[in-house]
Design a protein around this motif. Structure first.
Motif, PDB file in Angstrom:
ATOM      1  N   LEU A  36       0.834  -1.198   0.000  1.00  0.00           N
ATOM      2  CA  LEU A  36       0.000   0.000   0.000  1.00  0.00           C
ATOM      3  C   LEU A  36       0.875   1.258   0.000  1.00  0.00           C
ATOM      4  N   ALA A  37       1.943   1.233   0.803  1.00  0.00           N
ATOM      5  CA  ALA A  37       2.846   2.390   0.851  1.00  0.00           C
ATOM      6  C   ALA A  37       3.426   2.646  -0.538  1.00  0.00           C
ATOM      7  N   GLY A  38       3.806   1.572  -1.225  1.00  0.00           N
ATOM      8  CA  GLY A  38       4.323   1.717  -2.582  1.00  0.00           C
ATOM      9  C   GLY A  38       3.273   2.302  -3.514  1.00  0.00           C
ATOM     10  N   ASP A  39       2.031   1.883  -3.342  1.00  0.00           N
ATOM     11  CA  ASP A  39       0.954   2.420  -4.179  1.00  0.00           C
ATOM     12  C   ASP A  39       0.714   3.895  -3.886  1.00  0.00           C
ATOM     13  N   ILE A  40       0.927   4.284  -2.641  1.00  0.00           N
ATOM     14  CA  ILE A  40       0.777   5.703  -2.282  1.00  0.00           C
ATOM     15  C   ILE A  40       1.842   6.527  -3.014  1.00  0.00           C
ATOM     16  N   ILE A  41       3.051   5.988  -3.074  1.00  0.00           N
ATOM     17  CA  ILE A  41       4.121   6.676  -3.803  1.00  0.00           C
ATOM     18  C   ILE A  41       3.739   6.791  -5.286  1.00  0.00           C
ATOM     19  N   ARG A  42       3.280   5.679  -5.867  1.00  0.00           N
ATOM     20  CA  ARG A  42       2.922   5.679  -7.292  1.00  0.00           C
ATOM     21  C   ARG A  42       1.758   6.624  -7.596  1.00  0.00           C
ATOM     22  N   SER A  43       0.695   6.521  -6.781  1.00  0.00           N
ATOM     23  CA  SER A  43      -0.461   7.386  -7.029  1.00  0.00           C
ATOM     24  C   SER A  43      -0.079   8.856  -6.866  1.00  0.00           C
ATOM     25  N   SER A  44       0.753   9.148  -5.867  1.00  0.00           N
ATOM     26  CA  SER A  44       1.138  10.543  -5.642  1.00  0.00           C
ATOM     27  C   SER A  44       1.903  11.079  -6.843  1.00  0.00           C
ATOM     28  N   ALA A  45       2.741  10.217  -7.432  1.00  0.00           N
ATOM     29  CA  ALA A  45       3.475  10.657  -8.619  1.00  0.00           C
ATOM     30  C   ALA A  45       2.484  10.922  -9.756  1.00  0.00           C
ATOM     31  N   ASP A  46       1.529  10.008  -9.970  1.00  0.00           N
ATOM     32  CA  ASP A  46       0.538  10.198 -11.035  1.00  0.00           C
ATOM     33  C   ASP A  46      -0.257  11.481 -10.815  1.00  0.00           C
ATOM     34  N   LEU A  47      -0.622  11.737  -9.561  1.00  0.00           N
ATOM     35  CA  LEU A  47      -1.476  12.890  -9.267  1.00  0.00           C
ATOM     36  C   LEU A  47      -0.657  14.146  -9.017  1.00  0.00           C
ATOM     37  N   ARG A  48       0.629  14.027  -9.140  1.00  0.00           N
ATOM     38  CA  ARG A  48       1.552  15.145  -8.924  1.00  0.00           C
ATOM     39  C   ARG A  48       1.364  15.790  -7.552  1.00  0.00           C
ATOM     40  N   ILE A  49       1.180  14.950  -6.575  1.00  0.00           N
ATOM     41  CA  ILE A  49       1.103  15.427  -5.192  1.00  0.00           C
ATOM     42  C   ILE A  49       2.537  15.574  -4.693  1.00  0.00           C
ATOM     43  N   PRO A  50       2.891  16.708  -4.102  1.00  0.00           N
ATOM     44  CA  PRO A  50       4.270  16.913  -3.665  1.00  0.00           C
ATOM     45  C   PRO A  50       4.565  16.127  -2.391  1.00  0.00           C
ATOM     46  N   LEU A  51       4.849  14.859  -2.573  1.00  0.00           N
ATOM     47  CA  LEU A  51       5.073  13.983  -1.439  1.00  0.00           C
ATOM     48  C   LEU A  51       6.492  13.443  -1.512  1.00  0.00           C
ATOM     49  N   ILE A  52       7.064  13.154  -0.351  1.00  0.00           N
ATOM     50  CA  ILE A  52       8.374  12.492  -0.330  1.00  0.00           C
ATOM     51  C   ILE A  52       8.281  11.359   0.684  1.00  0.00           C
ATOM     52  N   GLY A  53       8.676  10.165   0.274  1.00  0.00           N
ATOM     53  CA  GLY A  53       8.589   9.004   1.154  1.00  0.00           C
ATOM     54  C   GLY A  53       9.882   8.818   1.940  1.00  0.00           C
ATOM     55  N   VAL A  54       9.761   8.270   3.151  1.00  0.00           N
ATOM     56  CA  VAL A  54      10.938   7.952   3.964  1.00  0.00           C
ATOM     57  C   VAL A  54      10.762   6.543   4.517  1.00  0.00           C
ATOM     58  N   THR A  55      11.747   5.678   4.251  1.00  0.00           N
ATOM     59  CA  THR A  55      11.663   4.309   4.755  1.00  0.00           C
ATOM     60  C   THR A  55      13.066   3.818   5.096  1.00  0.00           C
ATOM     61  N   LEU A  56      13.203   2.548   5.456  1.00  0.00           N
ATOM     62  CA  LEU A  56      14.526   1.997   5.768  1.00  0.00           C
ATOM     63  C   LEU A  56      15.011   1.124   4.605  1.00  0.00           C
ATOM     64  N   VAL A  57      16.320   0.989   4.483  1.00  0.00           N
ATOM     65  CA  VAL A  57      16.882   0.321   3.323  1.00  0.00           C
ATOM     66  C   VAL A  57      16.741  -1.211   3.384  1.00  0.00           C
ATOM     67  N   SER A  58      16.637  -1.753   4.599  1.00  0.00           N
ATOM     68  CA  SER A  58      16.443  -3.205   4.782  1.00  0.00           C
ATOM     69  C   SER A  58      17.245  -4.033   3.775  1.00  0.00           C
ATOM     70  N   ARG A  59      18.550  -3.989   3.918  1.00  0.00           N
ATOM     71  CA  ARG A  59      19.443  -4.621   2.932  1.00  0.00           C
ATOM     72  C   ARG A  59      19.263  -6.136   2.801  1.00  0.00           C
ATOM     73  N   HIS A  60      18.769  -6.775   3.859  1.00  0.00           N
ATOM     74  CA  HIS A  60      18.515  -8.225   3.760  1.00  0.00           C
ATOM     75  C   HIS A  60      17.058  -8.502   3.409  1.00  0.00           C
ATOM     76  N   GLY A  61      16.330  -7.436   3.110  1.00  0.00           N
ATOM     77  CA  GLY A  61      14.940  -7.614   2.719  1.00  0.00           C
ATOM     78  C   GLY A  61      14.080  -8.145   3.849  1.00  0.00           C
ATOM     79  N   TYR A  62      12.925  -8.636   3.475  1.00  0.00           N
ATOM     80  CA  TYR A  62      12.077  -9.357   4.434  1.00  0.00           C
ATOM     81  C   TYR A  62      12.694 -10.756   4.459  1.00  0.00           C
ATOM     82  N   PHE A  63      12.409 -11.609   3.493  1.00  0.00           N
ATOM     83  CA  PHE A  63      13.181 -12.839   3.302  1.00  0.00           C
ATOM     84  C   PHE A  63      12.671 -13.565   2.066  1.00  0.00           C
ATOM     85  N   HIS A  64      13.504 -14.462   1.566  1.00  0.00           N
ATOM     86  CA  HIS A  64      13.063 -15.380   0.526  1.00  0.00           C
ATOM     87  C   HIS A  64      12.475 -16.592   1.231  1.00  0.00           C
ATOM     88  N   GLN A  65      11.342 -17.059   0.755  1.00  0.00           N
ATOM     89  CA  GLN A  65      10.723 -18.227   1.370  1.00  0.00           C
ATOM     90  C   GLN A  65      11.068 -19.463   0.541  1.00  0.00           C
TER      91      GLN A  65
END
Ligand SMILES: *Cc1c(COP(=O)(O)O)cnc(C)c1O
Length: 558
Positions: A36-65
């Motif tokens: 959903l957070a990713g969709d918020i970034i995408r929709s904001s870009a489409d709608l040209r909403i001046p938004l900036i996202g902040v998250t963590l880099v999580s270099r090991h990801g969540y995990f591969h199952q």
């Protein structure tokens, strides 16, 4: 085209989120919240909403199952290289954690839209040579299992995020916290605004997605003490947490503010007399999402030009000939079935009525409810007339979730030759996109009232797939029986015991499957396609992230 948020052209909305799924190669999401957070970034870009996202880099990801022969889940780190996808912004800020000043840097991803919109997303990272080895690992694993690391992650996100935004020269007018993981940012803001609570409250928006208490962070005082004792903000945090509860209550993000107009359950579990720092906001439950799924995207592009930026056009889906709707679905289904058979060695058939279930495997989502009574299921399924596809990861410490994955594999073997059951390993956004488009029915069987939303059902609707779901989360609003899909079990207002509810649910599951859904699918194809049309024109038309973002702009961000 003028920006719908013209008034805020100069200043940005900062959107803070612990997880964010923008690409499946960037594995910094665990499930619905991050997608959903990713969709918020995408929709904001489409709608040209001046938004900036902040998250963590999580270099090991969540995990591969990985799933072994007995259906046991094994987790492998999903290492990814930020330098391959992101730009190093060249700034450093310090965050004091555990008596050390930890350096934090930011990588930037930019979501570009055809509309000309551009939304940056910053990934905070502590893996720098100047940091202590233990501190370098803070931003490695999404939702670190260790409580110390988990709290350190929230410090990096909350304190580090505000500082990085400033270091990069951003002017921020609202701070939107996606869940409480970034709540510490409010303490940073209080200090910056001379302890003016009203000012900080004005600047903050908080949305929550889980109605259950267990979904909200709690930290022991001793742990928090050890990690940020020498920060100026610690006294403040103490002060707010004490005001919010008993002296020795654990530290909770919610003590810093609460979603007052959340759904009933949230209110029951969380609403307490605590000083709120954030504007209450009730948009937490109506997300969505337009996934890039080729067959339907092509069809919409042809008949509803402009739909991707104006999903309201989906209300006109009746102008798409039924034959083309069916063709698009068949193409998506054929491709999913081939993919799943190749991946799992199963023998799914593209002509068979296919139920899909994919989401996090955990007890309350009840992934095996459909298999509660195999005799009844066999009866309604007939001989190879129904098949089932499942996917989902269990959180690494969720033993019950892992047992449920083993259980699916056991049931698959037991039903072999009668009902084909396939489990697709390593669920991610790509598999999600294939599944929500390629099955015939999207099944959702959470235990009421635990499901906050259930966004995958909305994704299915965008691909003309009707939902068959327990009346919980978004489906309470989305379900029109026999029009947009079918309900399983009692309506939310019904006063039934847990046992009565379960009997009702199983009756609906098997009876509707056997006497309504299966005959409709095989014998009344035109009526079936009508339901697919309704999924698009009634459900997807309304449940999409563009609409949600427009409401954020007019109701939460002013
Ligand atoms: C949409 C999505 C989810 C959320 O599914 P729910 O039905 O809301 O639980 C989880 N994981 C992925 C990869 C998704 O795309």
């Amino acid at each position: 085209m003028p920006s719908p948020a013209g008034v805020m052209r100069e200043q940005r909305i900062a959107y803070f989120t612990m997880e964010c799924g923008v690409l499946s190669q960037i594995p910094t999401y665990a499930g619905g919240l991050g997608v959903l957070a990713g969709d918020i970034i995408r929709s904001s870009a489409d709608l040209r909403i001046p938004l900036i996202g902040v998250t963590l880099v999580s270099r090991h990801g969540y995990f591969h199952q990985e799933i072994d022969e007995v259906g046991q889940q094994h987790e492998r780190p999903f290492m990814w290289d930020p330098a391959r996808f992101l730009e190093d912004m060249g700034v450093r800020v310090a965050v004091r954690i555990g008596g050390r000043d930890i350096q934090v840097r930011a990588w930037q991803f930019v979501q570009q839209s055809l509309t000309g919109g551009r939304v940056p997303l910053l990934f905070l990272d502590t893996d720098l040579p100047e940091n202590d080895p233990a501190d370098r690992a803070i931003t490695n694993r999404l939702y670190g299992h260790d409580r110390r690391i988990r709290f350190a992650q929230e410090c990096v996100l909350g304190f580090g995020g505000v500082r990085i935004l400033q270091a990069l020269g951003n002017s921020i007018r609202k701070y939107h916290m996606n869940e409480g993981h970034s709540a510490l940012l409010a303490l940073e803001l209080l200090q910056r605004h001379g302890m003016d609570e009203t000012e900080v409250r004005e600047r903050c928006v908080f949305t929550t997605h889980t109605p259950i208490e267990a979904g909200h962070d709690r930290f022991d005082y001793a742990l928090v003490d050890a990690l940020i004792e020498d920060n100026p903000t610690w006294q403040l945090l103490r002060q707010y947490c004490r005001r919010g509860g008993a002296e020795h209550d654990p530290v909770r993000a919610q003590a810093l503010g609460i979603c007052e107009r959340g759904r009933k359950t949230a209110r029951r579990d969380l609403d307490q007399d605590v000083p709120g720092l954030y504007d209450p906001c009730d948009h937490e439950r109506r997300p969505l999402l337009h996934l890039d799924l080729p067959p339907f995207r092509r069809l919409f592009d042809r008949y509803l030009l402009g739909w991707a930026n104006e999903p309201e056009l989906l209300v006109r889906q009746q102008i798409i000939p039924n034959a083309f709707v069916w063709q698009a679905h068949e193409a998506a289904k054929q491709s999913l079935v081939e993919y799943a058979n190749r991946l799992t060695g199963s023998s799914l058939c593209p002509e068979t009525l296919t139920l899909g279930f994919a989401r996090r495997f955990t007890a309350y989502k009840r992934p095996v409810l459909l298999f509660s009574d195999l005799e009844r299921l066999r009866k309604v399924a007939g001989c190879r007339r129904i098949q089932v596809m499942l996917a989902g990861k269990a959180y690494p410490t969720d033993e019950e979730g892992k047992r449920l994955i083993r259980e699916v594999h056991r049931i698959r073997d037991e039903l072999a030759g009668e009902i084909e059951v396939a489990f697709l390993p390593d669920y991610d956004m790509d598999i999600a996109a294939r599944m929500v488009a390629g099955v015939d029915i999207w099944l959702n069987t959470p235990e009421r009232p635990m499901e906050a939303s259930g966004t995958s059902g909305m994704k299915a609707a965008h691909n003309g797939v009707p939902n068959f779901s327990v009346l919980d989360g978004w489906w309470i609003e989305g379900c029109i029986e026999d029009v947009t899909g079918w309900a399983i079990g009692p309506p939310p207002e019904a006063e039934v015991s847990r046992d009565e509810g379960l009997v009702w649910e199983l009756d609906d599951l098997y009876n509707k499957l056997g006497y309504v859904i299966r005959p409709l699918y095989y014998r009344c194809r035109d009526e079936w396609i009508e339901m697919m049309n309704n999924a698009i024109g009634t459900v997807a038309y309304y449940f999409n992230t563009h609409r949600m973002m427009r409401r954020y702009v007019t109701e939460a961000y002013p």
